[in-house]
Design a protein around this motif. Structure first.
Motif, PDB file in Angstrom:
ATOM      1  N   PRO A 145     -37.746  -0.936  84.676  1.00 56.95           N
ATOM      2  CA  PRO A 145     -36.512  -0.817  85.452  1.00 56.95           C
ATOM      3  C   PRO A 145     -36.803  -0.371  86.880  1.00 56.95           C
ATOM      4  N   ALA A 146     -35.999  -0.870  87.827  1.00 57.25           N
ATOM      5  CA  ALA A 146     -36.094  -0.382  89.199  1.00 57.25           C
ATOM      6  C   ALA A 146     -35.679   1.084  89.211  1.00 57.25           C
ATOM      7  N   GLU A 147     -36.171   1.826  90.188  1.00 64.43           N
ATOM      8  CA  GLU A 147     -35.874   3.263  90.247  1.00 64.43           C
ATOM      9  C   GLU A 147     -34.372   3.538  90.348  1.00 64.43           C
ATOM     10  N   ASP A 148     -33.641   2.605  90.976  1.00 62.38           N
ATOM     11  CA  ASP A 148     -32.200   2.815  91.158  1.00 62.38           C
ATOM     12  C   ASP A 148     -31.368   1.968  90.193  1.00 62.38           C
ATOM     13  N   ALA A 149     -31.977   1.509  89.102  1.00 62.76           N
ATOM     14  CA  ALA A 149     -31.248   0.700  88.125  1.00 62.76           C
ATOM     15  C   ALA A 149     -30.477   1.580  87.147  1.00 62.76           C
ATOM     16  N   TYR A 150     -29.387   1.040  86.661  1.00 61.21           N
ATOM     17  CA  TYR A 150     -28.624   1.681  85.595  1.00 61.21           C
ATOM     18  C   TYR A 150     -29.131   1.143  84.264  1.00 61.21           C
ATOM     19  N   LEU A 151     -29.318   2.021  83.295  1.00 56.33           N
ATOM     20  CA  LEU A 151     -29.777   1.616  81.966  1.00 56.33           C
ATOM     21  C   LEU A 151     -28.565   1.335  81.083  1.00 56.33           C
ATOM     22  N   LEU A 152     -28.579   0.165  80.446  1.00 57.23           N
ATOM     23  CA  LEU A 152     -27.506  -0.211  79.529  1.00 57.23           C
ATOM     24  C   LEU A 152     -28.130  -0.576  78.187  1.00 57.23           C
ATOM     25  N   ASP A 153     -27.928   0.282  77.188  1.00 58.72           N
ATOM     26  CA  ASP A 153     -28.456   0.038  75.843  1.00 58.72           C
ATOM     27  C   ASP A 153     -27.354  -0.612  75.020  1.00 58.72           C
ATOM     28  N   ASN A 154     -27.548  -1.876  74.679  1.00 61.42           N
ATOM     29  CA  ASN A 154     -26.507  -2.564  73.910  1.00 61.42           C
ATOM     30  C   ASN A 154     -26.950  -2.840  72.474  1.00 61.42           C
ATOM     31  N   SER A 155     -27.845  -1.993  71.957  1.00 61.78           N
ATOM     32  CA  SER A 155     -28.294  -2.141  70.577  1.00 61.78           C
ATOM     33  C   SER A 155     -27.120  -2.180  69.609  1.00 61.78           C
ATOM     34  N   HIS A 156     -26.096  -1.393  69.898  1.00 60.12           N
ATOM     35  CA  HIS A 156     -24.974  -1.282  68.973  1.00 60.12           C
ATOM     36  C   HIS A 156     -23.662  -1.728  69.622  1.00 60.12           C
ATOM     37  N   LEU A 157     -23.771  -2.544  70.674  1.00 65.21           N
ATOM     38  CA  LEU A 157     -22.589  -3.074  71.341  1.00 65.21           C
ATOM     39  C   LEU A 157     -22.481  -4.572  71.083  1.00 65.21           C
ATOM     40  N   ASP A 158     -21.259  -5.059  70.850  1.00 66.98           N
ATOM     41  CA  ASP A 158     -21.090  -6.507  70.816  1.00 66.98           C
ATOM     42  C   ASP A 158     -20.999  -6.974  72.262  1.00 66.98           C
ATOM     43  N   ILE A 159     -20.874  -8.276  72.467  1.00 73.19           N
ATOM     44  CA  ILE A 159     -20.900  -8.794  73.831  1.00 73.19           C
ATOM     45  C   ILE A 159     -19.737  -8.251  74.654  1.00 73.19           C
ATOM     46  N   GLU A 160     -18.562  -8.093  74.017  1.00 71.01           N
ATOM     47  CA  GLU A 160     -17.408  -7.577  74.762  1.00 71.01           C
ATOM     48  C   GLU A 160     -17.669  -6.149  75.239  1.00 71.01           C
ATOM     49  N   GLY A 161     -18.260  -5.327  74.361  1.00 74.28           N
ATOM     50  CA  GLY A 161     -18.575  -3.957  74.736  1.00 74.28           C
ATOM     51  C   GLY A 161     -19.612  -3.907  75.840  1.00 74.28           C
ATOM     52  N   GLY A 162     -20.600  -4.778  75.769  1.00 70.96           N
ATOM     53  CA  GLY A 162     -21.624  -4.830  76.803  1.00 70.96           C
ATOM     54  C   GLY A 162     -21.060  -5.240  78.150  1.00 70.96           C
ATOM     55  N   VAL A 163     -20.171  -6.230  78.131  1.00 71.13           N
ATOM     56  CA  VAL A 163     -19.547  -6.689  79.375  1.00 71.13           C
ATOM     57  C   VAL A 163     -18.713  -5.581  79.995  1.00 71.13           C
ATOM     58  N   ARG A 164     -17.931  -4.904  79.173  1.00 69.10           N
ATOM     59  CA  ARG A 164     -17.097  -3.806  79.706  1.00 69.10           C
ATOM     60  C   ARG A 164     -17.963  -2.711  80.321  1.00 69.10           C
ATOM     61  N   ALA A 165     -19.074  -2.380  79.649  1.00 72.04           N
ATOM     62  CA  ALA A 165     -19.966  -1.335  80.163  1.00 72.04           C
ATOM     63  C   ALA A 165     -20.578  -1.760  81.498  1.00 72.04           C
ATOM     64  N   ALA A 166     -20.968  -3.026  81.601  1.00 66.82           N
ATOM     65  CA  ALA A 166     -21.571  -3.517  82.836  1.00 66.82           C
ATOM     66  C   ALA A 166     -20.557  -3.546  83.975  1.00 66.82           C
ATOM     67  N   ILE A 167     -19.334  -3.979  83.666  1.00 69.47           N
ATOM     68  CA  ILE A 167     -18.298  -4.000  84.699  1.00 69.47           C
ATOM     69  C   ILE A 167     -18.004  -2.581  85.182  1.00 69.47           C
ATOM     70  N   ASP A 168     -17.992  -1.616  84.277  1.00 66.68           N
ATOM     71  CA  ASP A 168     -17.784  -0.218  84.676  1.00 66.68           C
ATOM     72  C   ASP A 168     -18.863   0.217  85.666  1.00 66.68           C
ATOM     73  N   ILE A 169     -20.102  -0.190  85.412  1.00 66.27           N
ATOM     74  CA  ILE A 169     -21.206   0.160  86.304  1.00 66.27           C
ATOM     75  C   ILE A 169     -20.991  -0.482  87.672  1.00 66.27           C
ATOM     76  N   ILE A 170     -20.685  -1.764  87.673  1.00 61.51           N
ATOM     77  CA  ILE A 170     -20.513  -2.497  88.935  1.00 61.51           C
ATOM     78  C   ILE A 170     -19.360  -1.924  89.750  1.00 61.51           C
ATOM     79  N   GLU A 171     -18.257  -1.645  89.079  1.00 59.21           N
ATOM     80  CA  GLU A 171     -17.101  -1.112  89.806  1.00 59.21           C
ATOM     81  C   GLU A 171     -17.377   0.296  90.335  1.00 59.21           C
ATOM     82  N   ALA A 172     -18.177   1.066  89.611  1.00 57.02           N
ATOM     83  CA  ALA A 172     -18.547   2.387  90.103  1.00 57.02           C
ATOM     84  C   ALA A 172     -19.380   2.271  91.371  1.00 57.02           C
TER      85      ALA A 172
END
Length: 212
Positions: A177-204
């Motif tokens: 990972p880049a030093e300024d990357a956000y880590l997203l662990d989707n081991s237990h997320l379905d695609i909808e949960g992963g998308v929502r988590a990523a959008i939260d990161i982007i909007e932040a």
């Protein structure tokens, strides 16, 4: 805006990147498909994957129209892509293509293994997607079976572990990972949960917040 999605194979980053591109109206590039296309070209010609000159020639002759070929999704091609992607000159040949894609308007989502560290180190948002190896092996097995291919889940897991180690330890553009990357662990997320988590990161990030 440039969004860099990195992480190991079968972590769900490809589908996530496509969904994010659709959500924001950006273009999407699966950079792994570029290397799979090079590998597929070598396999189709019966060339030795250890022949770096042949791999470089295939990279120079890459036709972007072939990146949606379903044959690129096979387990054999994915494993071969990990081999050819370790060649420094192959990576150099394909570097400009990826950077130009990222720079063109209106914005782009690129997914791969070195987007945030090498291809687009100044990306506006960097997300490093991970998942447990066993989860990734199961996903890859189901994908192969959906294509009508025989799949040995234990063998796929062994290949995933070997590929991760190879990609993490390579001298050129190692998987990390880049030093300024956000880590997203989707081991237990379905695609909808992963998308929502990523959008939260982007909007932040867009709102100027570091914490999500």
């Amino acid at each position: 805006m440039i969004i860099a999605i990195d992480g190991p194979a079968a972590s769900g980053k490809g589908t996530l990147a496509k969904r994010l591109a659709a959500h924001y109206g950006y273009r999407h590039l699966d950079t792994g498909a570029i290397y799979r296309a090079v590998a597929h070209a070598l396999i189709s010609r019966g060339a030795d994957l250890g022949d770096e000159a042949a791999a470089v020639a295939a990279a120079r002759g890459l036709d972007p129209q072939t990146l949606d070929d379903p044959a690129l999704k096979s387990h054999q091609v994915g494993t071969a892509a990990s081999v050819v992607s370790a060649y420094p000159e192959v990576r150099e040949v394909l570097l400009n293509f990826q950077r130009q894609f990222a720079a063109d308007p209106p914005g782009a989502v690129l997914d791969g293994r070195d987007i945030g560290t090498v291809i687009c180190p100044n990306a506006d948002v960097k997300i490093f997607v991970v998942a447990d190896p066993e989860v990734r092996a199961r996903r890859r097995t189901l994908e192969a079976q959906a294509r009508g291919e025989a799949a040995d889940e234990a063998a796929i897991l062994a290949d995933i572990l070997a590929r991760d180690e190879r990609d993490r330890s390579r001298a050129v553009a190692p998987l990390k990972p880049a030093e300024d990357a956000y880590l997203l662990d989707n081991s237990h997320l379905d695609i909808e949960g992963g998308v929502r988590a990523a959008i939260d990161i982007i909007e932040a990030v867009r709102a100027g917040r570091r914490e999500v």
